[in-house]
Design a protein around this motif. Structure first.
Motif, PDB file in Angstrom:
ATOM      1  N   UNK A   1       0.826  -1.209   0.000  1.00 36.14           N
ATOM      2  CA  UNK A   1       0.000   0.000   0.000  1.00 36.14           C
ATOM      3  C   UNK A   1       0.862   1.261   0.000  1.00 36.14           C
ATOM      4  N   UNK A   2       1.885   1.286   0.854  1.00 37.72           N
ATOM      5  CA  UNK A   2       2.735   2.477   0.921  1.00 37.72           C
ATOM      6  C   UNK A   2       3.466   2.679  -0.404  1.00 37.72           C
ATOM      7  N   UNK A   3       3.903   1.585  -0.991  1.00 35.46           N
ATOM      8  CA  UNK A   3       4.617   1.649  -2.267  1.00 35.46           C
ATOM      9  C   UNK A   3       3.749   2.287  -3.344  1.00 35.46           C
ATOM     10  N   UNK A   4       2.499   1.828  -3.420  1.00 35.93           N
ATOM     11  CA  UNK A   4       1.581   2.366  -4.426  1.00 35.93           C
ATOM     12  C   UNK A   4       1.287   3.834  -4.159  1.00 35.93           C
ATOM     13  N   UNK A   5       1.138   4.184  -2.893  1.00 34.94           N
ATOM     14  CA  UNK A   5       0.876   5.592  -2.571  1.00 34.94           C
ATOM     15  C   UNK A   5       2.063   6.457  -2.941  1.00 34.94           C
ATOM     16  N   UNK A   6       3.238   5.892  -2.814  1.00 38.12           N
ATOM     17  CA  UNK A   6       4.443   6.628  -3.191  1.00 38.12           C
ATOM     18  C   UNK A   6       4.449   6.847  -4.699  1.00 38.12           C
ATOM     19  N   UNK A   7       3.727   6.007  -5.415  1.00 38.38           N
ATOM     20  CA  UNK A   7       3.641   6.162  -6.858  1.00 38.38           C
ATOM     21  C   UNK A   7       4.454   5.125  -7.610  1.00 38.38           C
ATOM     22  N   UNK A   8       4.857   4.091  -6.920  1.00 34.21           N
ATOM     23  CA  UNK A   8       5.686   3.061  -7.554  1.00 34.21           C
ATOM     24  C   UNK A   8       4.886   1.791  -7.762  1.00 34.21           C
ATOM     25  N   UNK A   9       5.161   1.105  -8.847  1.00 35.51           N
ATOM     26  CA  UNK A   9       4.421  -0.118  -9.116  1.00 35.51           C
ATOM     27  C   UNK A   9       5.316  -1.336  -9.316  1.00 35.51           C
ATOM     28  N   UNK A  10       6.598  -1.143  -9.201  1.00 38.57           N
ATOM     29  CA  UNK A  10       7.546  -2.227  -9.447  1.00 38.57           C
ATOM     30  C   UNK A  10       7.321  -2.875 -10.806  1.00 38.57           C
ATOM     31  N   UNK A  11       7.068  -2.041 -11.781  1.00 37.59           N
ATOM     32  CA  UNK A  11       6.843  -2.589 -13.128  1.00 37.59           C
ATOM     33  C   UNK A  11       8.107  -3.273 -13.606  1.00 37.59           C
TER      34      UNK A  11
END
Lengths: 138, 306, 131
Positions: A88-98
């Motif tokens: 959740x924090x990662x996504x909020x940071x704007x990262x998706x690990x694409x």
């Protein structure tokens, strides 16, 4: 050699990160993984981040790069153990690990790489050499 | 005429006329003394009762002590006040047959104020007691009644206030629990099959609810080791850019956890808005109905098996 | 108030741990603790990367309603940010994700304030309230 152990299980490498990952350590790990891939001619690398309490932009970049580098060396990398709150924090940071393949846990990670564990023991992912190749589409 | 010149008979006559007058004066003086006692009693009573901070017990004892000095024969008088299951007596107290009492008529719990003569005294208006003493003891009883009622009222008010505060706290806690429960209810994650979970979203999807749904969904994926999450939006009336972003975020999160998100419940109206708004849902599997979504989920699981 | 000076990579970890300890003692939920740690890492790394020298100040705060929260301030005397708006614009961040620090931190936290002057330095303040 760095502080994070890299375990070989047949054609796979298992990296379990259990310490706080500061920048230099992350870069050292990347280096170590690439060395071991070459040494063992590994076909897959499993990185277990169950114990990581946070993934920020730096770690995300290092993981992303490592996946690409490992791929260039003819192997595949799968990231496992991403925790819900970290996701959740990662996504909020704007990262998706694409560009990084992710799975729930080591077991799914191994299957994703196209392998089966010979031993049906959930706790211990098998002994070195116990893995066998299956007909995985991955 | 000077007294030496008066005859013996004349002096005796004057004396005879004076005696009753003196006796009258003596009676009047005596009565005045009694009146003074009563006044003192009332004055002291006032002082005792006026103290709002004094505990009631002290007041009742004080009033009991007022009785002996205010009665006709102070050394032979003792007093008692009974109220609230307690007795307040003067130090010389003894219960006798010579009793003058008045009821403290407080609603719900009556009391009594009593004066006793410790020995037999001459008969007056009410046994050995005077009618003025009756008036006095009635006044004392009534004053005590008023005093007790006032205190009760104040206590009652304080109690009501405390009770209200307590209720407010309880209500707030209950509301918070209800809110949490509602949140739980509104985002249930259901297990459909082994490794397939479903999340029916209903109503308007604001940030807060979506975050909550997201947290629950991810926790369930870990707990049930699920690989497919069917997110059903049949119950979502409007899908705009914001809602779509929430859904894409949800799908990304599920993917990061190694799962696949299948979005179902997309009717014609929503399909239209999605395309008109230019929303890109290509990162997700989308289906019209829940049944179709389930079939797709089963497919995904089967395919993932090596 | 806790203070962590930042002039090495290890200090980024130290800042994270400090923020984590405070968020633990305040009783934040696991998700919020993670958000705080992530934002701290990003903002502390910004100081190290762009300003070389700076510090993080962390303290527990209370508002008028008695609500408790954690305030983190990241202060440096670096080159400063010439165009804050641009820096906060997501489209402007580099593809590898390193420019995510500012707008991402803003999303992770409840309140976000930034002041910067070219040649003087930058101050980023973030707050997370206990729910």
């Amino acid at each position: 050699m760095g502080e994070i152990p890299i375990l070989q299980i047949g054609p796979l490498l298992l990296v379990t990160i259990q310490t706080e990952l500061h920048d230099r350590l992350a870069e050292q790990l990347q280096e170590d993984i690439l060395q071991r891939v070459r040494e063992t001619e590994a076909e897959g690398v499993l990185i277990d981040i169950t114990a990581l309490e946070m993934v920020d932009s730096f770690i995300s970049r290092v993981l992303s790069e490592t996946a690409q580098m490992v791929k260039v060396m003819g192997a595949r990398m799968v990231l496992v153990g991403l925790q819900p709150e970290v996701t959740m924090a990662l996504l909020e940071l704007g990262l998706k690990l694409t560009g990084i393949e992710t799975q729930l846990d080591i077991d799914s990670g191994i299957r994703r790489l196209g392998y089966h564990l010979a031993a049906v023991d959930e706790e211990v992912p098998g002994l070195p050499g116990a893995g066998e190749r299956g007909h995985g589409t991955g | 005429m000077k007294d030496e010149e008066k005859t013996k008979a004349q002096l005796l006559q004057e004396l005879g006329e004076l005696r009753p007058k003196v006796a009258e004066f003596e009676v009047m003086e005596h009565a005045l003394q009694e009146r003074v006692k009563e006044l003192n009693c009332l004055h002291n009573l006032r002082q005792i009762i006026e103290h709002i901070d004094k505990p009631l017990d002290e007041i009742l004892q004080g009033v009991a002590d007022l009785i002996p000095p205010s009665w006709h024969y102070p050394e032979e008088t003792c007093g008692r006040v009974v109220y609230g299951g307690k007795e307040f007596t003067t130090t010389n107290f003894a219960e006798t047959q010579w009793r003058q009492a008045a009821v403290i008529a407080v609603g719900g719990e009556k009391g009594v104020i009593e004066a006793f003569y410790l020995k037999a005294m001459p008969e007056l208006d009410e046994g050995p007691f005077m009618k003025e003493e009756r008036a006095l003891i009635d006044t004392l009883a009534d004053s005590l009644r008023l005093c007790i009622e006032k205190r009760r009222a104040q206590e009652g008010l304080q109690e009501a206030h405390d009770e209200l505060e307590k209720r407010v706290v309880e209500r707030t806690a209950a509301l918070e629990t209800a809110q949490r429960d509602l949140l739980e209810l509104s985002t249930p994650v259901l297990q459909i099959k082994d490794e397939i979970l479903a999340l029916p979203l209903i109503g308007t999807l604001d940030s807060f609810r979506m975050q909550n749904a997201l947290e629950k969904a991810l926790e369930q994926i870990v707990e049930k080791r699920a690989r497919v999450m069917i997110v059903d939006i049949t119950g979502v009336p409007v899908v705009d850019t914001m809602v779509a972003n929430h859904l894409v975020n949800l799908a990304d999160a599920i993917r990061l956890m190694g799962g696949t998100c299948v979005l179902t419940g997309i009717g014609p109206a929503i399909a239209k808005s999605i395309v008109h708004l230019g929303i890109n849902l290509e990162s997700l599997d989308t289906r019209a109905t829940l049944e179709q979504g389930l079939a797709r989920a089963v497919e995904i699981i089967a395919r993932k098996e090596s | 108030m806790e203070r962590v000076d930042i002039h090495s990579e290890e200090d980024i970890v130290r800042a994270r741990q400090c923020a984590r300890d405070l968020s633990l003692s305040l009783g934040f939920s696991l998700v919020d603790k993670t958000r705080i740690a992530t934002a701290t890492s990003e903002l502390a790394r910004n100081i190290f990367k762009y300003a070389r020298e700076g510090r993080m100040e962390a303290e527990e705060i209370r508002d008028e309603q008695g609500r408790r929260g954690l305030r983190l301030a990241f202060i440096d005397t670096g080159p400063g940010i010439p165009d804050i708006e641009q820096a906060m614009d997501e489209g402007f961040s580099s593809a590898d994700g390193l420019g995510q620090g500012l707008p991402g931190s803003k999303r992770l936290m409840d309140e976000f304030h930034i002041e910067s002057a070219v040649g003087e330095g930058t101050r980023v303040e973030v707050i997370k309230w206990l729910k």
